[in-house]
Design an enzyme around this catalytic site. Sequence first.
Site, PDB file in Angstrom:
ATOM      1  N   SER A 128       0.899  -1.177  -0.010  1.00 56.73           N
ATOM      2  CA  SER A 128      -0.166   0.046  -0.075  1.00 56.73           C
ATOM      3  C   SER A 128       0.921   1.315  -0.108  1.00 56.73           C
ATOM      4  CB  SER A 128      -0.952  -0.115   1.323  1.00 56.73           C
ATOM      5  OG  SER A 128      -1.322   1.271   1.413  1.00 56.73           O
ATOM      6  N   TYR A 161      -2.127   5.478  -4.225  1.00 54.44           N
ATOM      7  CA  TYR A 161      -3.029   6.522  -3.967  1.00 54.44           C
ATOM      8  C   TYR A 161      -2.537   8.035  -4.597  1.00 54.44           C
ATOM      9  CZ  TYR A 161      -6.108   4.032  -0.800  1.00 54.44           C
ATOM     10  OH  TYR A 161      -6.859   3.159  -0.345  1.00 54.44           O
ATOM     11  N   THR A 187      -5.842   2.375  -6.945  1.00 56.30           N
ATOM     12  CA  THR A 187      -7.101   2.334  -6.343  1.00 56.30           C
ATOM     13  C   THR A 187      -7.898   3.539  -6.490  1.00 56.30           C
ATOM     14  OG1 THR A 187      -5.966   1.019  -4.729  1.00 56.30           O
ATOM     15  CG2 THR A 187      -8.267   1.982  -4.108  1.00 56.30           C
ATOM     16  N   LYS A 255      -7.869  -0.747  -9.387  1.00 53.55           N
ATOM     17  CA  LYS A 255      -8.521  -1.309  -8.136  1.00 53.55           C
ATOM     18  C   LYS A 255      -9.872  -0.748  -7.543  1.00 53.55           C
ATOM     19  CE  LYS A 255      -7.776  -3.282  -3.371  1.00 53.55           C
ATOM     20  NZ  LYS A 255      -8.485  -2.193  -2.586  1.00 53.55           N
ATOM     21  N   HIS A 279     -13.532  -2.600  -1.514  1.00 47.24           N
ATOM     22  CA  HIS A 279     -12.516  -2.104  -0.784  1.00 47.24           C
ATOM     23  C   HIS A 279     -13.107  -2.881   0.639  1.00 47.24           C
ATOM     24  CE1 HIS A 279      -9.533   1.241  -0.669  1.00 47.24           C
ATOM     25  NE2 HIS A 279      -9.783   0.676   0.813  1.00 47.24           N
TER      26      HIS A 279
HETATM   27  C1  FNR Z   1      -7.810  -1.787   3.270  1.00 49.37           C
HETATM   28  N1  FNR Z   1      -7.967  -1.652   1.712  1.00 49.37           N
HETATM   29  C2  FNR Z   1      -6.894  -0.978   1.028  1.00 49.37           C
HETATM   30  N2  FNR Z   1      -6.865  -0.802  -0.142  1.00 49.37           N
HETATM   31  C3  FNR Z   1      -5.940  -0.100  -0.890  1.00 49.37           C
HETATM   32  O1  FNR Z   1      -5.979  -0.058  -2.145  1.00 49.37           O
HETATM   33  N3  FNR Z   1      -5.198   0.663  -0.046  1.00 49.37           N
HETATM   34  C4  FNR Z   1      -4.944   0.670   1.184  1.00 49.37           C
HETATM   35  O2  FNR Z   1      -3.898   1.164   1.520  1.00 49.37           O
HETATM   36  C5  FNR Z   1      -6.063  -0.014   1.722  1.00 49.37           C
HETATM   37  N4  FNR Z   1      -5.807  -0.236   3.146  1.00 49.37           N
HETATM   38  C6  FNR Z   1      -7.009  -0.942   3.960  1.00 49.37           C
HETATM   39  C7  FNR Z   1      -6.718  -1.151   5.455  1.00 49.37           C
HETATM   40  C8  FNR Z   1      -7.509  -1.690   5.894  1.00 49.37           C
HETATM   41  C9  FNR Z   1      -7.531  -1.980   7.543  1.00 49.37           C
HETATM   42  C10 FNR Z   1      -8.520  -3.028   5.213  1.00 49.37           C
HETATM   43  C11 FNR Z   1      -9.350  -3.844   5.966  1.00 49.37           C
HETATM   44  C12 FNR Z   1      -8.544  -2.514   3.970  1.00 49.37           C
HETATM   45  C13 FNR Z   1      -8.700  -2.604   1.116  1.00 49.37           C
HETATM   46  C14 FNR Z   1      -8.179  -3.696   0.566  1.00 49.37           C
HETATM   47  O3  FNR Z   1      -7.080  -3.559  -0.340  1.00 49.37           O
HETATM   48  C15 FNR Z   1      -9.115  -4.696   0.033  1.00 49.37           C
HETATM   49  O4  FNR Z   1      -9.760  -4.283  -0.910  1.00 49.37           O
HETATM   50  C16 FNR Z   1     -10.047  -5.407   1.162  1.00 49.37           C
HETATM   51  O5  FNR Z   1      -9.552  -5.487   2.253  1.00 49.37           O
HETATM   52  C17 FNR Z   1     -10.752  -6.665   0.701  1.00 49.37           C
HETATM   53  O6  FNR Z   1     -11.628  -6.997   1.495  1.00 49.37           O
HETATM   54  P1  FNR Z   1     -11.343  -8.175   2.757  1.00 49.37           P
HETATM   55  O7  FNR Z   1     -10.584  -9.304   2.327  1.00 49.37           O
HETATM   56  O8  FNR Z   1     -10.636  -7.402   4.119  1.00 49.37           O
HETATM   57  O9  FNR Z   1     -12.753  -8.615   3.036  1.00 49.37           O
END
Ligand code: FNR
Length: 389
Positions: A128, A161, A187, A255, A279
């Site tokens: 990330s 980002y 994303t 994404k 997400h």
């Molecule tokens: C995320 N997600 C996320 N996505 C992204 O593109 N950049 C990021 O920095 C983050 N940070 C982030 C933090 C936390 C605590 C969570 C739970 C999620 C989203 C992540 O990439 C993904 O899309 C989801 O977590 C998928 O769902 P599940 O597997 O958690 O159900």
Amino acid sequence: MSNTPSLNALGQAIQPARTQIAADTQSLADYAQQAIHHVEAHAWCHIEGGSDQNLTLQHNRAAFDALRLLPRHLADLRHAHTRSTLLGHALESPILLAPVAYHRLVHPEGELATMRAAMALQTGMVVSTLSSHTLEEIAAAGQQATQDMGHGGGPRWFQLYFQPQREHTLALLRRAEAAGYTAIVWTVDASIKRSGFPLPYGVEAANLRGMPAPQHTSHLAQGPILFGTPLALQAPSWDDLTWLRAQTRLPLLVKGVLSPATARQAVAGGADALIVSNHGGRVLDGAVSPLEVLPAIADAVNVPLLLDSGVRWGSDVFKALALGAQAVLVGRPQLHALATAGMLGVAHMLHLLRAELELCMAQMGCATLADIGPDCLWQSPASRPPHKL
Ligand code: FNR
């Protein structure tokens, strides 16, 4: 500063990560249950929560649970495997780690431990923008782990980002290229979301040192709420895809795609692959689940599709592939495993998921990923015409 020890969400002292895997840890659900003991209460709520009523968070699981598998027996499994290629990368299994911010919230070794585990298990990791170690440190940990293991590791991709100033976005991109990341994941679904989780002491957005802090929605009672604020004025748009595509030769994944129209536009703008995702239910409550829209998106575009949000079992991976995904990503489970047992936990969690997938494939009579298709799913006659059995 208060001397009160931080507590976990159960109101108890936080337990340090285990150094061994407990015998009763046999699924990702077990890791989710155990992790709560090892994480500070606010961080736990931040990680677990969805947006608003958690409708989408819950629906993500319900969509997987609603699908039924239609097994076929006596397939020849002598040459069975889970390998594939994706954007020129060899994948040992169609499971990757989704980009997740601030791994140091749950373990002092943060993303370094996660990356080492991913490489040991030959699993791709998407790092990330909001990582709590720098992208260079994480890439170096991945390279070292790959060398130590003496095998190919797994792909290391960087999630981007957009920053309020383009020069900062470009600086991140160049740093990711220089550090050896082999694809960029942009994303697009979280530029505007409620935020405000205060990071604890010692955890920071390590890649963004020296850059202005990201904007959040306003908590003020007067003045503009969102529209007219820098957050809305600086949010990226389709022009930025054209710009980004022109900046890098690395494969570009978009994404956060949920609609066929967005999918078409992203591919027309130069995306090499899409990640169908909401997400993890953290942005727009009420949004559709990625699994539901996957078939329509697969019909709309002809690029590889990945899927995340709610994947917890090997059979979920199978179901996503049956509906048109080439691979899936897991988000929260990596933090659950990292909190519970550090690098060992993440490696074990990935092993469990891969083992479940292999078992599911074998029981479904699929020797390779290419054998997994829509005919592996039972479609209720009430909803659609049944497949030929
Ligand atoms: C995320 N997600 C996320 N996505 C992204 O593109 N950049 C990021 O920095 C983050 N940070 C982030 C933090 C936390 C605590 C969570 C739970 C999620 C989203 C992540 O990439 C993904 O899309 C989801 O977590 C998928 O769902 P599940 O597997 O958690 O159900």
